[in-house]
Scaffold this motif. Structure first.
Motif, mmCIF file in Angstrom:
data_model
loop_
_atom_site.group_PDB
_atom_site.id
_atom_site.type_symbol
_atom_site.label_atom_id
_atom_site.label_comp_id
_atom_site.label_asym_id
_atom_site.label_seq_id
_atom_site.Cartn_x
_atom_site.Cartn_y
_atom_site.Cartn_z
ATOM 1 N N LEU A 84 65.081 27.262 -40.274
ATOM 2 C CA LEU A 84 64.089 28.339 -40.582
ATOM 3 C C LEU A 84 64.054 29.056 -39.509
ATOM 4 N N ASP A 85 64.304 30.501 -39.507
ATOM 5 C CA ASP A 85 64.066 31.461 -38.563
ATOM 6 C C ASP A 85 63.293 32.758 -39.084
ATOM 7 N N LEU A 86 62.181 32.797 -38.327
ATOM 8 C CA LEU A 86 61.231 33.872 -38.326
ATOM 9 C C LEU A 86 60.985 34.682 -37.290
ATOM 10 N N SER A 87 61.947 34.591 -36.392
ATOM 11 C CA SER A 87 61.625 35.147 -34.964
ATOM 12 C C SER A 87 61.830 36.786 -35.210
ATOM 13 N N TYR A 88 60.938 37.162 -34.058
ATOM 14 C CA TYR A 88 60.862 38.877 -33.959
ATOM 15 C C TYR A 88 60.624 39.662 -35.426
ATOM 16 N N SER A 89 59.776 39.119 -36.262
ATOM 17 C CA SER A 89 59.647 40.000 -37.321
ATOM 18 C C SER A 89 58.278 40.508 -37.224
ATOM 19 N N THR A 90 57.610 40.430 -36.164
ATOM 20 C CA THR A 90 56.331 40.934 -35.992
ATOM 21 C C THR A 90 55.304 40.216 -36.703
ATOM 22 N N PHE A 91 55.512 39.049 -37.117
ATOM 23 C CA PHE A 91 53.995 38.033 -37.581
ATOM 24 C C PHE A 91 53.274 37.760 -36.314
ATOM 25 N N THR A 92 52.170 37.743 -36.544
ATOM 26 C CA THR A 92 51.085 37.570 -35.765
ATOM 27 C C THR A 92 50.069 36.534 -36.141
ATOM 28 N N GLY A 93 49.252 36.206 -35.063
ATOM 29 C CA GLY A 93 48.438 35.147 -35.529
ATOM 30 C C GLY A 93 48.580 33.479 -35.226
ATOM 31 N N ILE A 94 48.092 32.569 -36.096
ATOM 32 C CA ILE A 94 48.621 31.230 -35.777
ATOM 33 C C ILE A 94 49.510 30.736 -36.308
ATOM 34 N N ILE A 95 50.305 30.045 -35.823
ATOM 35 C CA ILE A 95 51.497 29.220 -36.882
ATOM 36 C C ILE A 95 50.765 28.182 -37.328
ATOM 37 N N PRO A 96 51.123 28.122 -38.643
ATOM 38 C CA PRO A 96 50.219 27.027 -39.472
ATOM 39 C C PRO A 96 50.713 25.728 -39.247
ATOM 40 N N ALA A 97 49.806 24.865 -39.184
ATOM 41 C CA ALA A 97 50.216 23.275 -39.067
ATOM 42 C C ALA A 97 50.960 22.954 -40.067
ATOM 43 N N GLU A 98 51.048 23.647 -41.411
ATOM 44 C CA GLU A 98 51.846 23.311 -42.559
ATOM 45 C C GLU A 98 53.510 23.066 -42.007
ATOM 46 N N ILE A 99 53.767 23.954 -41.098
ATOM 47 C CA ILE A 99 55.180 24.009 -40.788
ATOM 48 C C ILE A 99 55.678 22.663 -40.373
ATOM 49 N N SER A 100 54.645 21.809 -39.765
ATOM 50 C CA SER A 100 54.989 20.481 -39.304
ATOM 51 C C SER A 100 55.555 19.742 -40.548
ATOM 52 N N ARG A 101 55.224 20.113 -41.855
ATOM 53 C CA ARG A 101 55.521 19.191 -43.003
ATOM 54 C C ARG A 101 57.109 19.101 -43.305
ATOM 55 N N LEU A 102 57.772 20.291 -42.527
ATOM 56 C CA LEU A 102 59.203 20.422 -43.003
ATOM 57 C C LEU A 102 59.939 19.493 -42.157
ATOM 58 N N SER A 103 60.029 18.121 -42.713
ATOM 59 C CA SER A 103 60.315 17.045 -41.910
ATOM 60 C C SER A 103 61.974 17.083 -41.995
ATOM 61 N N LYS A 104 62.672 17.924 -42.709
ATOM 62 C CA LYS A 104 64.192 18.067 -42.543
ATOM 63 C C LYS A 104 64.626 18.884 -41.602
ATOM 64 N N LEU A 105 63.853 19.598 -41.165
ATOM 65 C CA LEU A 105 64.210 20.769 -40.254
ATOM 66 C C LEU A 105 65.228 20.368 -39.046
ATOM 67 N N HIS A 106 66.652 21.137 -39.090
ATOM 68 C CA HIS A 106 67.410 21.003 -37.843
ATOM 69 C C HIS A 106 66.891 22.114 -37.013
ATOM 70 N N VAL A 107 66.577 23.346 -37.501
ATOM 71 C CA VAL A 107 66.612 24.620 -36.698
ATOM 72 C C VAL A 107 65.318 25.301 -36.998
#
Length: 518
Positions: free
Chosen positions: A136-159
């Motif tokens: 998952l790559d969301l870098s430098y796409s002008t997102f703002t605010g809080i990184i949601p805790a739900e990202i922590s559910r992606l237990s298969k993430l390598h990147v």
């Protein structure tokens, strides 16, 4: 029919069926094609982002073709489900809705939306529902605010890469620790310039190869275990002044794999330990502004693969000539230390790759060697604020690629010859005893000093040293240095020092976006 003939018949029938079935169109499911088209129609194409490497991948998406053939889309060969979506640098502009149709692609394994313009949108918690994601790559796409805790559910993430412009994204308290606790398979974690503002956790994924947490306001004591991650290739913790780093005194478990080590601007008071000598795979080492002291350990000369070395803004000492041992060096910065000795090592013809040499603000003595050759790629030369004497040798005026030259604040004398470099655009020769300026019609004119209003508007009010842009000495034009030089001349230039000689495209884009907003 004999058994042999029967077997041959069945084999032929199977092969015919296989050929027939392979000739049939395998289209992606209609609902997934529709979800992709709906996602496409949410955005406009940002024509301002037509830089090299950027192109609108979604322009040719349409109903008449199989979505598995669309640019940036990859499907599973058997099920035809969309499993990869790479829309990096696709010039998308517009709001990224929290209930985007993208989240209907439940089989996605890789998703790259980096370097688009989502207009300050929040990162949707629904990203956490894409449970098959490994990248998952969301870098430098002008997102703002809080990184949601739900990202922590992606237990298969390598990147996981969610880098941003400074502090436009942040974690809630304890969510960063939760992320590391749950994402135990991570190989790559890049969160540079995200506001983490928490104590650095004690444990990281043992699989990590790349860890980038620069400028995140993490604090506390870096666990020594980070240096012993056996697969670690790149570690960047720069610009975290409240982070205390204590280097291992014994051999690091990462010594065979580590190629990039960026720790500029952390609290690493003390000396460089002998253990650095085991990092024989290291290509880039930046430990500027760390309050380091003492001499360079002899073991450091074992790092024969070093290409980029930045030891600036410390209290290091010893003969500057020792650095000639690095035969592959492309960028060498020793600025603001206590190095002494002479520059005779420049005469050794092993500097063909050198692009940046910065020995400013040290105690270097003697003349600049006259018999120097082979520096065809030297772009930036900084030797200011030393004890250099004698004349400026002719090879400096003949450097074919030189763009920035600073020999100010020395005891140089004699005439200034004509510069032959077509790329030269900033020169500073002030505070010397130079007497003649004839034949330099090609030297750029002096930069006009910033007025107060312009200074504040451009955001340089706390950075610019007036001496760096004053016109000046004798009959000569003394050229004010560029903004690049000004930043290198400030007390805390570590964010800039991480750049290579050829600035990476990603960092240039950050600078352009920053300028556009301010």
């Amino acid at each position: 029919m004999g058994i042999g003939k029967l077997a041959l018949f069945l084999l032929c029938a199977f092969l015919c069926q296989l050929v027939f079935s392979s000739s049939l169109p395998h289209l992606c499911p209609n609902d997934q094609a529709l979800a992709l088209l709906q996602f496409k129609n949410t955005f406009t194409i940002n024509l301002d982002a037509s830089y090299s490497g950027y192109y609108p991948k979604t322009v040719k998406w349409n109903k008449s073709t199989d979505c598995c053939s669309w640019d940036g889309v990859k499907c599973d060969e058997m099920t035809r489900q969309v499993i990869q979506l790479d829309l990096s640098r696709s010039q998308l502009r517009g709001e990224f809705h929290s209930n985007s149709s993208l989240f209907k692609l439940s089989n996605l394994k890789r998703l790259d939306l980096s370097e688009n313009d989502f207009s300050g949108s929040l990162i949707s918690p629904k990203f956490g529902e894409l449970s098959n994601l490994t990248h998952l790559d969301l870098s430098y796409s002008t997102f703002t605010g809080i990184i949601p805790a739900e990202i922590s559910r992606l237990s298969k993430l390598h990147v996981l890469s969610i880098e941003s412009d400074p502090y436009e994204l942040r974690f809630k308290p304890h969510n960063f620790e939760l992320l590391l606790k749950n994402l135990t398979r991570l190989r790559v974690l890049h969160l540079s310039s995200v506001n983490i503002s928490s104590i650095i956790p004690l444990k990281f994924s043992s699989y990590l190869t790349n860890l980038g947490l620069s400028d995140t306001q993490i604090y506390g004591i870096l666990p020594e275990g980070v240096f012993h991650l056996s697969n670690l290739e790149s570690l960047d913790l720069s610009d975290n002044p409240q982070l205390t780093v204590r280097f291992p005194t014994t051999k690091w478990n990462s010594s065979a794999s580590l190629m990039k080590l960026y720790l500029s601007g952390v609290n690493a008071t003390g000396t460089i330990p002998e253990s650095f000598g085991h990092l024989t795979s290291l290509h880039r080492l930046r430990i500027a502004s760390c309050n380091l002291s003492g001499s360079i350990p002899k073991s450091l000369w074992n790092l024969t693969n070093i290409e980029v070395l930045d030891l600036g803004y410390n209290h290091l000492e010893g003969p500057i000539s020792d650095f000639f041992r690095f035969g592959k060096i492309r960028s060498l910065s020793l600025r603001n230390n206590n190095f002494n000795g002479q520059l005779e090592f420049l005469s050794f013809n092993r500097w063909t790759q050198l692009g940046l040499l910065d020995c400013s603000v040290n105690s270097v003595t003697g003349p600049i060697p006259s018999n120097v050759s082979g520096m065809q790629n030297l772009y930036s030369l900084f030797l200011s604020s030393n004890l250099l004497n004698g004349t400026i040798p002719s090879w400096i005026f003949s450097l074919p690629s030189i763009g920035i030259l600073d020999l100010s604040d020395n005891h140089l004398s004699g005439n200034i010859q004509e510069f032959y470099s077509e790329s030269l655009y900033r020169v500073s020769l002030k505070q010397n005893q130079l007497q003649d300026c004839g034949g330099n019609e090609g030297v750029p004119q002096a930069t006009t000093p910033f007025g107060k209003d312009q200074e504040e508007e451009e955001g340089y009010s706390t950075m610019i040293s007036w001496q760096a842009v004053l016109m000046g000495y004798g009959c000569g034009f003394v050229i004010g240095l560029s903004i690049i030089y000004i930043m290198l001349s400030t007390q805390y230039p570590t964010w800039f020092s991480r750049m290579d000689i050829k600035l990476e495209h990603k960092i240039l884009m950050r600078m352009k976006r920053h300028k556009k907003r301010h």
